[in-house]
Design an enzyme around this catalytic site. Structure first.
Site, short mmCIF file in Angstrom:
data_model
loop_
_atom_site.label_atom_id
_atom_site.label_comp_id
_atom_site.label_asym_id
_atom_site.label_seq_id
_atom_site.Cartn_x
_atom_site.Cartn_y
_atom_site.Cartn_z
N HIS A 18 0.83 -1.20 0.00
CA HIS A 18 0.00 0.00 0.00
C HIS A 18 0.87 1.26 0.00
O HIS A 18 0.54 2.25 -0.64
CB HIS A 18 -0.90 0.04 1.25
CG HIS A 18 -2.00 -0.97 1.21
ND1 HIS A 18 -3.29 -0.69 1.59
CD2 HIS A 18 -2.02 -2.27 0.84
CE1 HIS A 18 -4.05 -1.77 1.45
NE2 HIS A 18 -3.29 -2.74 1.01
N ASP A 121 -5.25 6.07 2.35
CA ASP A 121 -5.37 4.67 1.99
C ASP A 121 -6.78 4.15 2.27
O ASP A 121 -7.45 4.59 3.21
CB ASP A 121 -4.35 3.86 2.80
CG ASP A 121 -4.26 2.44 2.33
OD1 ASP A 121 -3.38 2.16 1.50
OD2 ASP A 121 -5.08 1.59 2.76
#
Ligand code: UDP
Length: 493
Positions: A18, A121
């Site tokens: 990520h 995120d």
């Protein structure tokens, strides 16, 4: 006079799959004139800070804003701040708690920094409300494919797997333009049956719908059907700006050190080994940054690779080495070295460099989205060996839609080494997949052609005038217009 420069704050989630693409994206924003701040903790920043410093020194407006990871409060040693450090479920639990506790300091920073927009995120669902309080857009950063995100949304909504007689019976993903079949065992357990994790993940997908839009490290030419499905049926605004990694890491030195704190040796052994091999003769085997394999699975992989007779580089996590009978892998490593057939890289590989090396001819991948994009950018076909999370969806995209992957036959979606004995992939299955991919048959040729075409498209899309390039510029323009109209509104009122 108030600055016209757009201020964007990025909040990555601390796991390599990520964080790496989000940092690349943040750097791209800065390279296109945005004032960028990345909020993260010390140990996580140390994996990418040198790139930020180099961009800053080159005149771009980019900085890292550090916050303290609550190590003592959650009972973790200093420096253990990333999900990839979760070597046991206990440590993983503490890491998750620590990350959860960062909400307050991050929200305080939002107020102090007064950004025009936050890009956070997918795992930071709570930032939707935090951004709403400040009256600014929150962009949801989804670090995998449109295909997988659509699959999650449709399976959550329609639960096509409910009522099947067994976990191995097939169902079709509803609403998809292709017929995609899966078994309940291949979807994450929280989706199969409601459990504690369901309460965490379902709101995450809901939060996407309340966000300003979703930013993808994907590109239009790769999965336009699913880009359309997401925008149309799901009604979620989105931007495809990938592949960000090849866009921002254009030179070798940057590629080499990406995601790693340690400096890379100039005359690396693995490079000499690869240099000694013929073009497209080596299979690169990697299961990403989080997977841990059961000893029984490691043994099957070793025998499968050896029995295939093809050259390989295999990245083995240090965690896996600690996992029990050490000597097996060490003996194997020695034997492969003597026969000049195989090379083991312990722990962390300079993946971009290996994939781009002319000797590399294919990859065995766990179907992590970044690895897929990186292989594809190098024009390489893949053996799809999904392990957990979204990876089984990505396998379907590779095999059934893009036709650039051979499935190894993975059956069970499980984090780490807890898969059942029946789900261990056997050496014969591995040999079979390697022979298809690395052999000279029709299937391999077709996959290579498809992968090269997509590789070319992935290079074009990030060049000036390309789809991803234009999309990034349009997004920055849109956010700048929003900033201006907000400033105007405030003046008038
Ligand atoms: N990676 C790497 N070296 C390694 C393992 C991983 O550079 O030894 C990088 C890889 O290139 C990719 C990221 O870490 O950019 C992993 O992301 P991915 O989505 O492939 O899988 P995840 O680790 O999230 O499961």
């Amino acid at each position: 006079m108030e600055s016209q420069q757009l201020n964007v704050v990025f909040v990555p989630f601390p796991t390599p799959g990520h964080m790496i693409p989000m940092i690349d994206t943040a750097r791209l924003f800065a390279k296109h004139g945005v004032n960028v701040t990345i909020i993260t903790t010390h140990a996580n920043a140390s994996t990418f800070q040198k790139f930020i410093d180099s961009d800053f020194n080159a005149g771009y407006s980019i900085k890292t804003q550090l916050i303290q990871f609550p190590s003592a409060q959650v009972g973790l040693p200093e420096g253990v701040e990333n999900i990839k450090d979760g070597t046991s479920l206990e440590i993983l639990g503490k890491l998750s708690r620590g990350i959860w506790m960062l909400q307050n300091p991050i929200e305080i920073l939002f107020k102090d920094l007064q950004p025009d927009c936050v890009v956070t995120d997918m795992m930071h669902a709570w930032t939707v409300e935090a951004a709403a309080k400040l009256g600014i857009p929150r962009i949801h950063y989804y670090s995998s494919s449109y295909f997988s995100n659509c699959a999650f949304h449709f399976i959550i909504k329609y639960r096509p797997h409910d009522g099947l007689v067994s976990d191995t019976q097939k169902f079709t993903i509803p609403g998809f333009p292709h017929t995609i079949e899966m078994t309940p065992l291949q979807i994450p357990d929280w989706l199969r049956e409601k459990n504690a994790a369901t309460a965490y993940f379902e709101p995450m997908f809901q939060s996407e719908k309340r966000s300003y839009g979703t930013l993808y490290n994907s590109f239009h030419e790769l999965e336009s059907d699913y880009e359309k499905l997401s925008r149309g049926t799901l009604g979620i605004k989105s931007w495809s700006v990938g592949p960000v990694s090849s866009w921002v890491n254009k030179d070798d030195e940057k590629k080499a050190n990406r995601g790693n704190m340690e400096e890379l040796e100039k005359e690396a052994d693995w490079l000499n080994w690869l240099n000694s091999k013929e073009n497209e003769s080596v299979l690169y085997v990697s299961f990403g940054s989080l997977t841990r394999l059961a000893h029984a699975q490691l043994v099957e992989i070793a025998h499968g690779l050896e029995n295939s007779g093809h050259n390989f580089i295999w990245v083995v996590r240090a965690n896996d080495r600690d996992e029990g009978e050490n000597s097996f892998l060490q003996d194997f490593e020695q034997r492969m070295k003597e026969r000049k057939k195989g090379y083991i890289i312990w722990n962390w590989a300079p993946q971009l460099l290996i994939l781009d090396h002319p000797a590399t001819g294919g990859i065995v991948t766990h179907c992590g989205w970044n690895s897929i994009l990186e292989s594809l950018n190098a024009g390489l076909p893949m053996i799809a060996w999904p392990m957990f999370a979204d990876q089984f969806y990505n396998e379907k995209l590779l095999v059934d839609v893009l036709k650039i992957g051979v499935p190894v036959g993975a059956k069970e979606n499980k984090l780490w080494n807890s898969i059942s004995v029946e789900a261990v992939v056997k050496r014969e299955e591995i040999v079979k997949a390697v022979e298809i991919l690395m052999g000279s048959g029709r299937e391999s040729k077709e996959m290579r052609i498809n992968a090269k075409k997509l590789g070319d498209a992935s290079k074009r899309t990030i060049e000036e005038g390309g789809h991803s390039y234009n999309t990034l510029i349009q997004l920055i323009d849109e956010l700048t217009s929003l900033k201006k109209s907000k400033a105007l509104d405030e003046k008038v009122n």
